[in-house]
Design an enzyme around this catalytic site. Sequence first.
Site, PDB file in Angstrom:
ATOM      1  N   PHE A  76     -86.237-103.544 -45.564  1.00  0.00           N
ATOM      2  CA  PHE A  76     -86.589-103.408 -44.242  1.00  0.00           C
ATOM      3  C   PHE A  76     -88.160-101.528 -43.677  1.00  0.00           C
ATOM      4  O   PHE A  76     -87.438-101.067 -44.599  1.00  0.00           O
ATOM      5  CB  PHE A  76     -84.968-102.868 -43.485  1.00  0.00           C
ATOM      6  CG  PHE A  76     -84.892-102.666 -41.694  1.00  0.00           C
ATOM      7  CD1 PHE A  76     -85.051-103.310 -41.139  1.00  0.00           C
ATOM      8  CD2 PHE A  76     -84.868-101.202 -41.269  1.00  0.00           C
ATOM      9  CE1 PHE A  76     -85.163-103.356 -39.666  1.00  0.00           C
ATOM     10  CE2 PHE A  76     -84.639-101.253 -39.948  1.00  0.00           C
ATOM     11  CZ  PHE A  76     -85.134-101.889 -39.161  1.00  0.00           C
ATOM     12  N   ALA A 114     -82.068-107.111 -43.038  1.00  0.00           N
ATOM     13  CA  ALA A 114     -81.085-108.399 -43.742  1.00  0.00           C
ATOM     14  C   ALA A 114     -79.581-109.027 -43.442  1.00  0.00           C
ATOM     15  O   ALA A 114     -78.692-110.317 -43.457  1.00  0.00           O
ATOM     16  CB  ALA A 114     -80.990-107.426 -45.077  1.00  0.00           C
ATOM     17  N   ALA A 142     -79.423-100.310 -48.925  1.00  0.00           N
ATOM     18  CA  ALA A 142     -78.661 -99.112 -49.095  1.00  0.00           C
ATOM     19  C   ALA A 142     -78.733 -98.446 -47.568  1.00  0.00           C
ATOM     20  O   ALA A 142     -79.938 -98.721 -47.531  1.00  0.00           O
ATOM     21  CB  ALA A 142     -79.254 -98.002 -50.360  1.00  0.00           C
ATOM     22  N   TYR A 227     -71.607 -97.337 -58.028  1.00  0.00           N
ATOM     23  CA  TYR A 227     -72.035 -96.105 -58.905  1.00  0.00           C
ATOM     24  C   TYR A 227     -70.703 -95.393 -58.941  1.00  0.00           C
ATOM     25  O   TYR A 227     -69.182 -95.206 -58.382  1.00  0.00           O
ATOM     26  CB  TYR A 227     -72.229 -95.453 -57.816  1.00  0.00           C
ATOM     27  CG  TYR A 227     -72.941 -93.238 -58.648  1.00  0.00           C
ATOM     28  CD1 TYR A 227     -72.962 -93.761 -59.570  1.00  0.00           C
ATOM     29  CD2 TYR A 227     -72.605 -92.477 -58.228  1.00  0.00           C
ATOM     30  CE1 TYR A 227     -73.029 -92.699 -60.377  1.00  0.00           C
ATOM     31  CE2 TYR A 227     -72.648 -91.363 -58.589  1.00  0.00           C
ATOM     32  CZ  TYR A 227     -73.317 -91.947 -59.359  1.00  0.00           C
ATOM     33  OH  TYR A 227     -73.176 -90.443 -60.552  1.00  0.00           O
ATOM     34  N   TYR A 237     -68.116 -88.843 -52.627  1.00  0.00           N
ATOM     35  CA  TYR A 237     -68.748 -90.109 -53.579  1.00  0.00           C
ATOM     36  C   TYR A 237     -67.185 -90.900 -53.799  1.00  0.00           C
ATOM     37  O   TYR A 237     -66.722 -91.864 -53.026  1.00  0.00           O
ATOM     38  CB  TYR A 237     -69.329 -89.757 -54.803  1.00  0.00           C
ATOM     39  CG  TYR A 237     -70.468 -91.559 -54.691  1.00  0.00           C
ATOM     40  CD1 TYR A 237     -71.367 -91.332 -53.977  1.00  0.00           C
ATOM     41  CD2 TYR A 237     -69.884 -92.300 -54.918  1.00  0.00           C
ATOM     42  CE1 TYR A 237     -72.621 -92.441 -54.392  1.00  0.00           C
ATOM     43  CE2 TYR A 237     -70.807 -93.350 -54.976  1.00  0.00           C
ATOM     44  CZ  TYR A 237     -71.405 -93.586 -54.631  1.00  0.00           C
ATOM     45  OH  TYR A 237     -72.538 -94.733 -54.762  1.00  0.00           O
ATOM     46  N   VAL A 277     -81.935 -89.877 -58.307  1.00  0.00           N
ATOM     47  CA  VAL A 277     -83.365 -89.829 -57.346  1.00  0.00           C
ATOM     48  C   VAL A 277     -84.281 -90.893 -56.458  1.00  0.00           C
ATOM     49  O   VAL A 277     -85.225 -91.524 -56.545  1.00  0.00           O
ATOM     50  CB  VAL A 277     -84.333 -88.464 -57.375  1.00  0.00           C
ATOM     51  CG1 VAL A 277     -84.849 -88.439 -55.985  1.00  0.00           C
ATOM     52  CG2 VAL A 277     -83.849 -87.940 -58.582  1.00  0.00           C
ATOM     53  N   THR A 278     -83.427 -91.351 -54.952  1.00  0.00           N
ATOM     54  CA  THR A 278     -83.640 -92.715 -54.178  1.00  0.00           C
ATOM     55  C   THR A 278     -83.671 -91.687 -52.905  1.00  0.00           C
ATOM     56  O   THR A 278     -82.915 -91.063 -52.657  1.00  0.00           O
ATOM     57  CB  THR A 278     -82.729 -93.835 -54.449  1.00  0.00           C
ATOM     58  OG1 THR A 278     -81.417 -93.740 -54.134  1.00  0.00           O
ATOM     59  CG2 THR A 278     -83.292 -94.168 -55.739  1.00  0.00           C
TER      60      THR A 278
HETATM   61  P1  NAI Z   1     -83.194 -97.441 -51.531  1.00  0.00           P
HETATM   62  O1  NAI Z   1     -82.960 -96.010 -50.315  1.00  0.00           O
HETATM   63  O2  NAI Z   1     -83.781 -97.135 -52.723  1.00  0.00           O
HETATM   64  O3  NAI Z   1     -82.953 -98.669 -51.523  1.00  0.00           O
HETATM   65  C1  NAI Z   1     -82.606 -99.262 -49.709  1.00  0.00           C
HETATM   66  C2  NAI Z   1     -83.207-101.173 -50.088  1.00  0.00           C
HETATM   67  O4  NAI Z   1     -82.052-101.575 -49.049  1.00  0.00           O
HETATM   68  C3  NAI Z   1     -84.384-101.008 -49.423  1.00  0.00           C
HETATM   69  O5  NAI Z   1     -85.576-101.906 -49.613  1.00  0.00           O
HETATM   70  C4  NAI Z   1     -84.394-100.298 -47.752  1.00  0.00           C
HETATM   71  O6  NAI Z   1     -86.100-101.315 -47.225  1.00  0.00           O
HETATM   72  C5  NAI Z   1     -83.212-101.966 -48.224  1.00  0.00           C
HETATM   73  N1  NAI Z   1     -83.009-101.906 -46.503  1.00  0.00           N
HETATM   74  C6  NAI Z   1     -82.081-100.737 -45.809  1.00  0.00           C
HETATM   75  N2  NAI Z   1     -81.964-101.545 -44.694  1.00  0.00           N
HETATM   76  C7  NAI Z   1     -81.966-102.358 -44.579  1.00  0.00           C
HETATM   77  C8  NAI Z   1     -81.302-103.491 -43.813  1.00  0.00           C
HETATM   78  N3  NAI Z   1     -80.776-103.466 -42.609  1.00  0.00           N
HETATM   79  N4  NAI Z   1     -82.655-104.790 -43.928  1.00  0.00           N
HETATM   80  C9  NAI Z   1     -82.915-104.872 -44.984  1.00  0.00           C
HETATM   81  N5  NAI Z   1     -83.543-103.794 -45.771  1.00  0.00           N
HETATM   82  C10 NAI Z   1     -82.322-103.211 -45.452  1.00  0.00           C
HETATM   83  O7  NAI Z   1     -81.196 -97.502 -52.740  1.00  0.00           O
HETATM   84  P2  NAI Z   1     -80.881 -97.342 -54.037  1.00  0.00           P
HETATM   85  O8  NAI Z   1     -80.520 -95.462 -54.332  1.00  0.00           O
HETATM   86  O9  NAI Z   1     -82.074 -97.658 -54.832  1.00  0.00           O
HETATM   87  O10 NAI Z   1     -79.712 -97.766 -53.486  1.00  0.00           O
HETATM   88  C11 NAI Z   1     -79.446-100.070 -53.747  1.00  0.00           C
HETATM   89  C12 NAI Z   1     -77.985-100.011 -54.549  1.00  0.00           C
HETATM   90  O11 NAI Z   1     -78.157 -98.904 -55.154  1.00  0.00           O
HETATM   91  C13 NAI Z   1     -77.075 -98.971 -53.577  1.00  0.00           C
HETATM   92  O12 NAI Z   1     -76.159-100.001 -53.051  1.00  0.00           O
HETATM   93  C14 NAI Z   1     -76.382 -97.628 -54.103  1.00  0.00           C
HETATM   94  O13 NAI Z   1     -75.409 -97.415 -53.794  1.00  0.00           O
HETATM   95  C15 NAI Z   1     -76.656 -98.995 -55.149  1.00  0.00           C
HETATM   96  N6  NAI Z   1     -76.970 -97.548 -55.716  1.00  0.00           N
HETATM   97  C16 NAI Z   1     -77.480 -96.359 -56.410  1.00  0.00           C
HETATM   98  C17 NAI Z   1     -77.609 -95.160 -57.193  1.00  0.00           C
HETATM   99  C18 NAI Z   1     -78.088 -94.020 -56.917  1.00  0.00           C
HETATM  100  O14 NAI Z   1     -78.475 -93.629 -57.832  1.00  0.00           O
HETATM  101  N7  NAI Z   1     -79.202 -94.280 -56.214  1.00  0.00           N
HETATM  102  C19 NAI Z   1     -77.078 -94.753 -58.581  1.00  0.00           C
HETATM  103  C20 NAI Z   1     -75.710 -96.372 -58.559  1.00  0.00           C
HETATM  104  C21 NAI Z   1     -75.399 -96.850 -57.143  1.00  0.00           C
END
Ligand code: NAI
Length: 396
Positions: A76, A114, A142, A227, A237, A277-278
């Site tokens: 998105f 999605a 996310a 996480y 968290y 960091v994201t």
């Molecule tokens: P991010 O914010 O970098 O990526 C999120 C992704 O979801 C992006 O590609 C965005 O376009 C997509 N998205 C969001 N809403 C959408 C929608 N309605 N339709 C289609 N696509 C959509 O996030 P991140 O941090 O990479 O998180 C991904 C997963 O990893 C999550 O489940 C998060 O909880 C998990 N995670 C993250 C950690 C962190 O420290 N960043 C640690 C462990 C797990």
Amino acid sequence: MSEQVIAPRFRGFIGLTTHPEGCAASVRRQLQVVRERCPGSGLGTILVIGSSTGYGLGSLLTGVFGYGAKGLGVCFERPPKDPKTGSPGWYNLAEAQVQASAEGRQLETIVGDAFSNEIKEQTITALKERFGPIDCVVYSLAAPKRLDPSNGTLYSSVLKPVGSSYTGKSIDLRDYSIGEVTIDPASEDEILATQKVMGGEDWQIWMERLADVGLLAPGCRTVAYSYIGPEVTYPIYRSGTIGKAKEHLEATAQHLDSVLQKHCQGNAWVSVNKALVTQASSAIPVVPLYISLLFKVMKEKGTHEGTIEQAVRLFNDHLAPDKSPTLDSEGRIRLDDREMDPAVQQAVAELWKQVNSDNLTQLADLDGYQSDFHALFGFGLPEVDYSQATEVDRPV
Ligand code: NAI
């Protein structure tokens, strides 16, 4: 063609501008890690839901460039619209596609919600017409909200404690000072809404729909990301609303695993990843302070990894078709093993007690946090000349 000189502008954890060439350079850096560490072939087709930033982008780049897979991503993101730049994920995928076509690789993106039925059907059509059955599905969404197409309800996730209010240290990302935040506990409705957005329901809908239309290849593997983290972040968290959603995601993995085993001798797992960091993690109170202390300790120990290193390790050690993943007692893949190393956690806990606004820059890796955060929006990369105009209209 529309070229602009773009300066960084941030408001708290939100980037108001994005640098297209900086995002492209960041993707090229990630590809370098993938090329150095992955075998180059071994995977047929990969679908990544949430493919444009963070863990999903790392997974897509690893599957396509590191394992030679045909790749379809769903995300998105916002295209550029004069005078505004597009969102970071837009430019990340624009560059990934440039690199893929230069190497004759198949990489496509579907931009849209999605959670919706329309995007699921659009994805199925693309898979049927141009990809065929999928060997690997990564679910890495996310999102702050989910419109549930089954009943038209809009659910909004919240980042709150459950049961009682929480008061703790947190970095204010506007001025990088440390203050105390107090967050009231979530209501039952908020707990449920967060589970609807960030739990496993939509992942299950995706997998069941793909199974129904015969698009899961024999032995198909699917993974979603979770996480756990340390006790200092539990209230916000793991024991908070997002943690309840992750418990639901993990339970969904176990259910999907038995469904896929019967359907195609496939598997579903959750991978517990490292705090990084994201855009998603920077929105969580308390977590950015923990991350900047963690980075300090892990970089000193030489065990630090970014999203791409984590994604590469996930595939190389667990997810590649010829690997049997190592699972914990709850059936999860643990990529957070180096973060949760007791020596690392003890050092972070000591720093956590001491840290305040005056000693923050000495005790925490604030520079590392900030540069990773700026790099999410394409800023601060040494190889980019930010005084030059850059092309803003890049196609995805
Ligand atoms: P991010 O914010 O970098 O990526 C999120 C992704 O979801 C992006 O590609 C965005 O376009 C997509 N998205 C969001 N809403 C959408 C929608 N309605 N339709 C289609 N696509 C959509 O996030 P991140 O941090 O990479 O998180 C991904 C997963 O990893 C999550 O489940 C998060 O909880 C998990 N995670 C993250 C950690 C962190 O420290 N960043 C640690 C462990 C797990």
